[in-house]
Design a protein around this motif. Structure first.
Motif, mmCIF file in Angstrom:
data_model
loop_
_atom_site.group_PDB
_atom_site.id
_atom_site.type_symbol
_atom_site.label_atom_id
_atom_site.label_comp_id
_atom_site.label_asym_id
_atom_site.label_seq_id
_atom_site.Cartn_x
_atom_site.Cartn_y
_atom_site.Cartn_z
ATOM 1 N N LYS A 44 -4.877 4.440 -11.941
ATOM 2 C CA LYS A 44 -4.590 3.210 -12.212
ATOM 3 C C LYS A 44 -3.164 3.262 -12.736
ATOM 4 C CE LYS A 44 -9.211 1.548 -13.839
ATOM 5 N NZ LYS A 44 -9.923 0.919 -14.910
ATOM 6 N N ILE A 45 -2.280 2.443 -11.930
ATOM 7 C CA ILE A 45 -0.893 2.404 -12.075
ATOM 8 C C ILE A 45 -0.132 0.976 -12.469
ATOM 9 C CG2 ILE A 45 -0.547 4.634 -10.983
ATOM 10 C CD1 ILE A 45 0.563 1.679 -9.203
ATOM 11 N N ILE A 46 1.145 1.101 -12.885
ATOM 12 C CA ILE A 46 1.954 0.096 -13.009
ATOM 13 C C ILE A 46 3.198 0.346 -12.207
ATOM 14 C CG2 ILE A 46 3.281 -1.422 -14.485
ATOM 15 C CD1 ILE A 46 1.408 -0.652 -16.859
ATOM 16 N N THR A 47 3.749 -0.653 -11.467
ATOM 17 C CA THR A 47 4.675 -0.404 -10.582
ATOM 18 C C THR A 47 5.989 -0.821 -11.386
ATOM 19 O OG1 THR A 47 4.694 -2.670 -9.598
ATOM 20 C CG2 THR A 47 3.542 -0.841 -8.338
ATOM 21 N N LYS A 48 7.367 -0.616 -11.007
ATOM 22 C CA LYS A 48 8.379 -0.927 -11.664
ATOM 23 C C LYS A 48 8.497 -2.451 -11.671
ATOM 24 C CE LYS A 48 10.561 3.391 -11.011
ATOM 25 N NZ LYS A 48 11.876 4.193 -10.483
ATOM 26 N N SER A 49 7.952 -3.303 -10.637
ATOM 27 C CA SER A 49 8.148 -4.561 -10.842
ATOM 28 C C SER A 49 6.908 -5.316 -11.731
ATOM 29 C CB SER A 49 8.177 -5.045 -9.434
ATOM 30 O OG SER A 49 6.758 -4.926 -8.704
ATOM 31 N N GLY A 50 5.972 -4.551 -12.089
ATOM 32 C CA GLY A 50 4.971 -5.123 -13.108
ATOM 33 C C GLY A 50 3.749 -5.173 -12.634
ATOM 34 N N ILE A 51 3.510 -4.687 -11.314
ATOM 35 C CA ILE A 51 2.245 -4.886 -10.586
ATOM 36 C C ILE A 51 1.123 -3.886 -11.284
ATOM 37 C CG2 ILE A 51 0.824 -5.146 -8.374
ATOM 38 C CD1 ILE A 51 3.651 -5.916 -7.170
ATOM 39 N N HIS A 52 -0.018 -4.332 -11.615
ATOM 40 C CA HIS A 52 -0.938 -3.235 -12.097
ATOM 41 C C HIS A 52 -1.972 -3.173 -10.826
ATOM 42 C CE1 HIS A 52 -0.427 -3.768 -16.631
ATOM 43 N NE2 HIS A 52 0.528 -4.445 -16.024
ATOM 44 N N GLY A 53 -2.476 -1.983 -10.829
ATOM 45 C CA GLY A 53 -3.275 -1.595 -9.605
ATOM 46 C C GLY A 53 -3.911 -0.240 -9.610
ATOM 47 N N LYS A 54 -4.622 -0.031 -8.595
ATOM 48 C CA LYS A 54 -5.166 1.339 -8.531
ATOM 49 C C LYS A 54 -4.780 1.769 -7.092
ATOM 50 C CE LYS A 54 -9.712 1.904 -7.874
ATOM 51 N NZ LYS A 54 -11.033 1.946 -8.327
ATOM 52 N N ILE A 55 -4.545 3.208 -7.066
ATOM 53 C CA ILE A 55 -4.256 3.842 -5.808
ATOM 54 C C ILE A 55 -5.351 4.020 -4.899
ATOM 55 C CG2 ILE A 55 -3.186 5.931 -4.699
ATOM 56 C CD1 ILE A 55 -1.664 6.353 -7.320
ATOM 57 N N ALA A 56 -5.133 3.361 -3.584
ATOM 58 C CA ALA A 56 -6.398 3.629 -2.858
ATOM 59 C C ALA A 56 -5.752 4.522 -1.774
ATOM 60 C CB ALA A 56 -6.463 2.256 -2.033
ATOM 61 N N GLU A 57 -4.805 4.846 -1.262
ATOM 62 C CA GLU A 57 -4.262 5.863 -0.361
ATOM 63 C C GLU A 57 -2.919 6.374 -0.689
ATOM 64 O OE1 GLU A 57 -4.613 4.638 3.781
ATOM 65 O OE2 GLU A 57 -6.112 3.186 3.381
ATOM 66 N N GLY A 70 -5.362 -8.253 -3.282
ATOM 67 C CA GLY A 70 -5.326 -7.340 -2.137
ATOM 68 C C GLY A 70 -4.676 -6.094 -2.117
ATOM 69 N N LYS A 71 -4.401 -5.431 -0.982
ATOM 70 C CA LYS A 71 -3.638 -4.289 -0.776
ATOM 71 C C LYS A 71 -2.318 -4.223 -0.641
ATOM 72 C CE LYS A 71 -7.769 -1.593 0.310
ATOM 73 N NZ LYS A 71 -8.345 -0.486 1.283
ATOM 74 N N LEU A 72 -1.532 -3.527 -1.242
ATOM 75 C CA LEU A 72 -0.055 -3.415 -1.009
ATOM 76 C C LEU A 72 0.247 -1.915 -0.517
ATOM 77 C CD1 LEU A 72 1.062 -5.217 -4.368
ATOM 78 C CD2 LEU A 72 1.030 -6.149 -1.890
ATOM 79 N N LYS A 73 1.480 -1.805 0.235
ATOM 80 C CA LYS A 73 2.111 -0.681 0.609
ATOM 81 C C LYS A 73 3.537 -0.728 -0.139
ATOM 82 C CE LYS A 73 2.896 2.454 4.496
ATOM 83 N NZ LYS A 73 2.788 2.604 5.855
ATOM 84 N N MET A 74 3.737 0.411 -0.978
ATOM 85 C CA MET A 74 4.640 0.632 -1.786
ATOM 86 C C MET A 74 5.277 2.027 -1.682
ATOM 87 S SD MET A 74 4.110 -1.405 -4.891
ATOM 88 C CE MET A 74 5.507 -2.383 -5.407
ATOM 89 N N GLU A 75 6.468 2.252 -1.970
ATOM 90 C CA GLU A 75 7.038 3.588 -1.736
ATOM 91 C C GLU A 75 6.542 4.206 -3.253
ATOM 92 O OE1 GLU A 75 9.284 5.247 0.184
ATOM 93 O OE2 GLU A 75 8.926 3.542 1.468
ATOM 94 N N ARG A 76 6.490 5.617 -3.236
ATOM 95 C CA ARG A 76 5.912 6.457 -4.359
ATOM 96 C C ARG A 76 7.024 5.995 -5.599
ATOM 97 N NH1 ARG A 76 2.831 11.613 -3.852
ATOM 98 N NH2 ARG A 76 1.473 11.419 -2.528
ATOM 99 N N SER A 77 8.183 6.138 -5.158
ATOM 100 C CA SER A 77 9.264 5.828 -6.281
ATOM 101 C C SER A 77 9.542 4.577 -6.916
ATOM 102 C CB SER A 77 10.834 6.107 -5.612
ATOM 103 O OG SER A 77 10.913 5.227 -4.563
ATOM 104 N N SER A 78 8.583 3.628 -6.495
ATOM 105 C CA SER A 78 8.349 2.329 -7.197
ATOM 106 C C SER A 78 7.452 2.278 -8.166
ATOM 107 C CB SER A 78 8.244 1.081 -6.173
ATOM 108 O OG SER A 78 6.845 1.438 -5.638
#
Length: 91
Positions: A44-57, A70-78
């Motif tokens: 379970k993670i928080i992105t730098k923009s404040g989105i909470h979620g769980k890593i799916a892939e 839903g699902k979001l694709k982001m850079e690891r650095s975010s």
């Protein structure tokens, strides 16, 4: 001896700048790279923009995060921090 006294303030300024600005930034960057490499599916993670979620892939440089919307694709650095680790620290 006179030339050494002329350049001594510049050398001291560079040393101070290195220890107060450059070195801490390098340590922070190293910690971020280590954090990105330890991520795993299900965290379970928080992105730098404040989105909470769980890593799916996990990809090489990307992450697919599962959120309530839903699902979001982001850079690891975010990714800012692992949420479960911060909860464990507070307890």
């Amino acid at each position: 001896m006179g030339q050494l006294q002329q350049f001594l303030p510049f050398v001291l300024m560079f040393v101070v700048i290195y220890f107060f600005m450059i070195r801490p930034q390098q340590k922070r960057a190293k910690n971020e790279r280590e954090f990105e490499s330890t991520l795993k599916v299900g965290d379970k993670i928080i992105t730098k923009s404040g989105i909470h979620g769980k890593i799916a892939e996990l990809g090489d440089s990307t992450v697919i995060i599962e959120t309530m919307a839903g699902k979001l694709k982001m850079e690891r650095s975010s990714i800012s921090m692992e949420f479960s680790a911060t909860l464990n620290k507070k307890a």
